[in-house]
Design an enzyme around this catalytic site. Structure first.
Site, PDB file in Angstrom:
ATOM      1  N   LYS A 146      55.306   8.068  30.784  1.00 49.66           N
ATOM      2  CA  LYS A 146      54.503   8.859  30.092  1.00 49.66           C
ATOM      3  C   LYS A 146      55.336   8.462  28.896  1.00 49.66           C
ATOM      4  CE  LYS A 146      57.544  13.039  29.176  1.00 49.66           C
ATOM      5  NZ  LYS A 146      57.586  12.369  27.277  1.00 49.66           N
ATOM      6  N   GLU A 202      68.422   3.962  33.068  1.00 50.11           N
ATOM      7  CA  GLU A 202      69.130   3.452  32.074  1.00 50.11           C
ATOM      8  C   GLU A 202      69.423   4.909  30.688  1.00 50.11           C
ATOM      9  OE1 GLU A 202      69.696   1.796  29.348  1.00 50.11           O
ATOM     10  OE2 GLU A 202      67.835   1.213  29.487  1.00 50.11           O
ATOM     11  N   CYS A 234      70.403   1.775  22.901  1.00 49.43           N
ATOM     12  CA  CYS A 234      71.362   2.322  24.192  1.00 49.43           C
ATOM     13  C   CYS A 234      72.459   1.620  24.247  1.00 49.43           C
ATOM     14  CB  CYS A 234      70.969   2.560  25.871  1.00 49.43           C
ATOM     15  SG  CYS A 234      69.896   1.409  25.850  1.00 49.43           S
ATOM     16  N   GLU A 241      78.111   8.921  21.690  1.00 48.03           N
ATOM     17  CA  GLU A 241      77.059   7.935  21.769  1.00 48.03           C
ATOM     18  C   GLU A 241      76.000   8.904  20.041  1.00 48.03           C
ATOM     19  OE1 GLU A 241      73.289   7.675  23.572  1.00 48.03           O
ATOM     20  OE2 GLU A 241      73.196   5.452  23.625  1.00 48.03           O
TER      21      GLU A 241
HETATM   22  P1  NAD Z   1      65.499  12.662  26.198  1.00 52.65           P
HETATM   23  O1  NAD Z   1      66.754  11.495  27.001  1.00 52.65           O
HETATM   24  O2  NAD Z   1      65.737  14.348  26.126  1.00 52.65           O
HETATM   25  O3  NAD Z   1      63.629  11.510  26.178  1.00 52.65           O
HETATM   26  C1  NAD Z   1      63.609  10.562  26.732  1.00 52.65           C
HETATM   27  C2  NAD Z   1      62.604  11.128  27.936  1.00 52.65           C
HETATM   28  O4  NAD Z   1      62.349  12.169  28.809  1.00 52.65           O
HETATM   29  C3  NAD Z   1      61.121  11.070  26.539  1.00 52.65           C
HETATM   30  O5  NAD Z   1      59.945  10.979  27.512  1.00 52.65           O
HETATM   31  C4  NAD Z   1      61.380  12.643  27.146  1.00 52.65           C
HETATM   32  O6  NAD Z   1      60.013  13.168  27.114  1.00 52.65           O
HETATM   33  C5  NAD Z   1      61.730  12.461  28.444  1.00 52.65           C
HETATM   34  N1  NAD Z   1      62.222  13.958  28.680  1.00 52.65           N
HETATM   35  C6  NAD Z   1      63.162  14.812  28.459  1.00 52.65           C
HETATM   36  N2  NAD Z   1      63.388  16.026  28.886  1.00 52.65           N
HETATM   37  C7  NAD Z   1      62.906  15.408  30.021  1.00 52.65           C
HETATM   38  C8  NAD Z   1      62.198  16.404  31.149  1.00 52.65           C
HETATM   39  N3  NAD Z   1      63.659  17.645  31.645  1.00 52.65           N
HETATM   40  N4  NAD Z   1      62.209  15.980  32.492  1.00 52.65           N
HETATM   41  C9  NAD Z   1      61.729  14.680  32.228  1.00 52.65           C
HETATM   42  N5  NAD Z   1      61.664  13.697  30.964  1.00 52.65           N
HETATM   43  C10 NAD Z   1      61.730  14.146  30.741  1.00 52.65           C
HETATM   44  O7  NAD Z   1      66.231  11.692  25.115  1.00 52.65           O
HETATM   45  P2  NAD Z   1      66.311  12.354  23.126  1.00 52.65           P
HETATM   46  O8  NAD Z   1      66.424  13.639  23.219  1.00 52.65           O
HETATM   47  O9  NAD Z   1      64.244  11.909  22.120  1.00 52.65           O
HETATM   48  O10 NAD Z   1      67.138  11.790  22.420  1.00 52.65           O
HETATM   49  C11 NAD Z   1      68.446  12.347  22.435  1.00 52.65           C
HETATM   50  C12 NAD Z   1      69.207  11.379  22.467  1.00 52.65           C
HETATM   51  O11 NAD Z   1      69.253  10.612  23.783  1.00 52.65           O
HETATM   52  C13 NAD Z   1      69.685   9.692  20.847  1.00 52.65           C
HETATM   53  O12 NAD Z   1      70.346  10.197  20.391  1.00 52.65           O
HETATM   54  C14 NAD Z   1      70.341   8.711  22.235  1.00 52.65           C
HETATM   55  O13 NAD Z   1      72.013   9.519  22.066  1.00 52.65           O
HETATM   56  C15 NAD Z   1      69.516   9.357  23.523  1.00 52.65           C
HETATM   57  N6  NAD Z   1      68.480   8.153  23.682  1.00 52.65           N
HETATM   58  C16 NAD Z   1      68.837   7.362  24.490  1.00 52.65           C
HETATM   59  C17 NAD Z   1      68.090   6.206  24.751  1.00 52.65           C
HETATM   60  C18 NAD Z   1      68.147   4.772  25.445  1.00 52.65           C
HETATM   61  O14 NAD Z   1      67.256   3.934  25.469  1.00 52.65           O
HETATM   62  N7  NAD Z   1      69.535   4.907  26.544  1.00 52.65           N
HETATM   63  C19 NAD Z   1      67.068   6.407  24.247  1.00 52.65           C
HETATM   64  C20 NAD Z   1      66.909   7.354  22.976  1.00 52.65           C
HETATM   65  C21 NAD Z   1      67.621   7.790  23.348  1.00 52.65           C
END
Ligand code: NAD
Length: 499
Positions: free
Chosen positions: A190, A265, A299, A399
């Protein structure tokens, strides 16, 4: 049945066919409730297109397809045959690299040259690396007693749920698909709702490469609906996730229900330590790469810089000059652009919120500190450097995930190590010194999954990557990346009749 492909022309003139459905069993299907996700160009704020958003029942269909494939046809593919398919996919990625890079830039805002010469190069390199591993994953014979023959088998886990973020959509997909498929698993992947497009084009290449139906299924969908359904599906054996620590925690809780194997991660707040004997030009160059690449949306970005007091002001001067010279902001389609927009309005606002917090907490603003002016449209943020920060400031603790860095000075090694490790995160860390003994001493003492000595953020697909503390569980890339996708079975053969 609605048409699930649209002809699009990216802003750089690339004409291509964009799939917009859910990729299940090598077919494009619409969402069962007609729901969609609309992709916005972060550079112009205009709509690119809409794609199907998976419901719980679509996720069930995708997982069942992956489960069927795992139990049937995919089983008969020996390692060498699985490797051949991954090699073919890597070749197709190379052949379609300019289109994939154009989609990535359009959807995510990263500079096109970076997408093409860095992200896409990494995608095919990772797939090739794991193609090579596919027929080299083996168990061991363990010498026990003369009455027993004991050996281990390394077997695939089954259906793997893979949830990826928006900062490197294609590269994160490759990091997860490569080892899972090399080891003989099947996948439901996904993408993040902010960047739904490139992954669908990659799915088309998966089919072209010859993977049997159901081995790779690709869906878009909202995290709380599709992501949550995927993580909790009883036929899913493993969950691999990259994204925020908050979501990682949610996923771990959900996966606990089925006691599923997990790899997480998550976030980071990685330190960069610069000692007085460091090569100043190198430290300035890498410190800039370490935080300002990919609009700071990395990240393992080294977002906290600690400089020895003897070098502090000289470093700040050189670093500010480097940011002004190299961090050219503009359209990601322009050749000379280093920094495009943040991925979404929400991320832009979040980053600007942290800048506000830094200013109100009294950090010294060296450069940046605002929305990037003069762009008219787009989610731009000026690269921002704060100096003289204190450890208790929000901008030092949390972060930011944007082009924002904090700099402070230190007096001695013990003090800076304590400050560097005083964080809930532990993804990356950098140290700059000419003293080889100190370099190794510090590398061993930093609480992080990776330490760079005299560089920052220079990853390699052959080297394991992952975090400690709240930055994650498990490793991706390298040989270690395969461990998360295999289970070790012990076989104990009694050769005699004695007990
Ligand atoms: P997120 O962690 O919410 O989303 C990442 C993925 O998880 C997406 O595919 C999303 O659809 C999925 N997801 C979200 N909620 C979920 C749930 N309850 N169950 C299963 N899957 C779920 O990230 P975001 O809201 O887009 O970004 C917010 C913050 O996350 C950023 O500001 C940053 O700090 C961090 N981030 C980190 C990375 C990394 O590479 N470690 C990447 C993107 C964002």
């Amino acid at each position: 049945m609605p048409d699930l492909k649209v002809k699009l022309t990216a802003p750089n003139g690339t004409e291509y066919t964009q799939p917009t459905g859910l990729f299940i069993s090598n077919e494009w299907v619409p969402s069962s409730d007609g729901g969609t996700i609309t992709s916005i160009d972060p550079t112009t704020e205009e709509v690119i297109t809409s794609v199907s958003a998976a419901t719980e029942s679509d996720i069930d269909a995708a997982v069942r397809a992956a489960h069927r494939a795992f139990k049937s046809e995919w089983r008969s593919f020996e390692g060498t045959a699985r490797g051949a398919l991954l090699y073919e996919l890597a070749a197709l990625v190379d052949a379609h690299a300019s289109t994939l890079a154009a989609i990535e830039t359009w959807d995510n805002g990263k500079p096109y040259t970076v997408a093409l010469t860095e992200d896409l190069v990494e995608v095919s390199a990772v797939l090739r690396y794991y193609a090579g591993w596919a027929d080299k994953i083996s168990g061991k014979v363990i010498d026990t007693t003369s009455a027993k023959l004991t050996y281990t088998l390394r077997q695939p886990l089954g259906v793997c749920a893979q949830i990826i973020p928006w900062n490197y959509p294609l590269a994160m997909a490759a990091w997860k698909l490569g080892p899972a498929l090399a080891a003989g698993n099947t996948v439901v992947l996904k993408a993040a709702e902010q960047t739904p497009l490139s992954i669908l084009y990659l799915a088309e290449l998966v089919k072209k490469a010859g993977f049997p139906p159901g081995v790779v299924n690709v869906v878009n969908g909202y995290g709380r609906v599709a992501g949550a359904a995927l993580v909790q599906h009883p036929l899913v054996a493993k969950v691999a996730f990259t994204g925020s620590t908050a979501t990682g925690k949610e996923i771990m809780k959900m996966a606990a229900g089925g006691l599923k194997n997990i790899t997480l991660e998550t976030g980071g707040k990685s330190p960069c330590l610069i000692f007085a004997d460091a090569d100043l030009d190198q430290a300035v160059k890498w410190a800039h790469v370490g935080i300002m690449s990919n609009m700071g949306q990395v990240c393992c970005a080294t977002s906290r810089i600690y400089v020895h007091e003897d070098l502090y002001e000289r470093f700040l001067e050189g670093f500010a000059a480097r940011v002004k010279e190299v961090s050219v902001i503009g359209s990601p389609w322009e050749e000379g652009t280093f920094q495009g927009p943040q991925v979404t309005k929400r991320q832009q606002e979040r980053v600007l919120g942290y800048i506000e917090a830094g200013l109100s907490e009294g950090a010294r603003l060296v450069t940046g500190g605002k929305e990037a002016a003069g762009q008219g449209k787009g989610f731009f943020v000026a690269p921002t450097v704060f100096a003289d920060v204190r450890e208790d400031m929000q901008v030092v603790k949390e972060e930011v995930f944007g082009p924002v860095v904090t700099v402070s000075s230190f007096k001695d090694e013990d003090e800076v190590l304590a400050r560097a490790n005083d964080t809930m995160y532990g993804l990356g860390a950098a140290v700059f010194t000419a003293d080889i003994a100190r370099a190794h001493r510090i590398a061993a003492s930093l609480e992080s999954g990776t330490v760079w000595v005299n560089s920052s953020n220079d990853g390699d697909f052959r080297v394991p990557f992952g975090g400690v503390k709240m930055s994650g569980i498990g490793r991706e890339l390298g040989e270690a990346g395969l461990d998360g996708y295999t289970s070790t079975k012990a076989v104990m053969v009694n050769l005699g009749t004695r007990l």
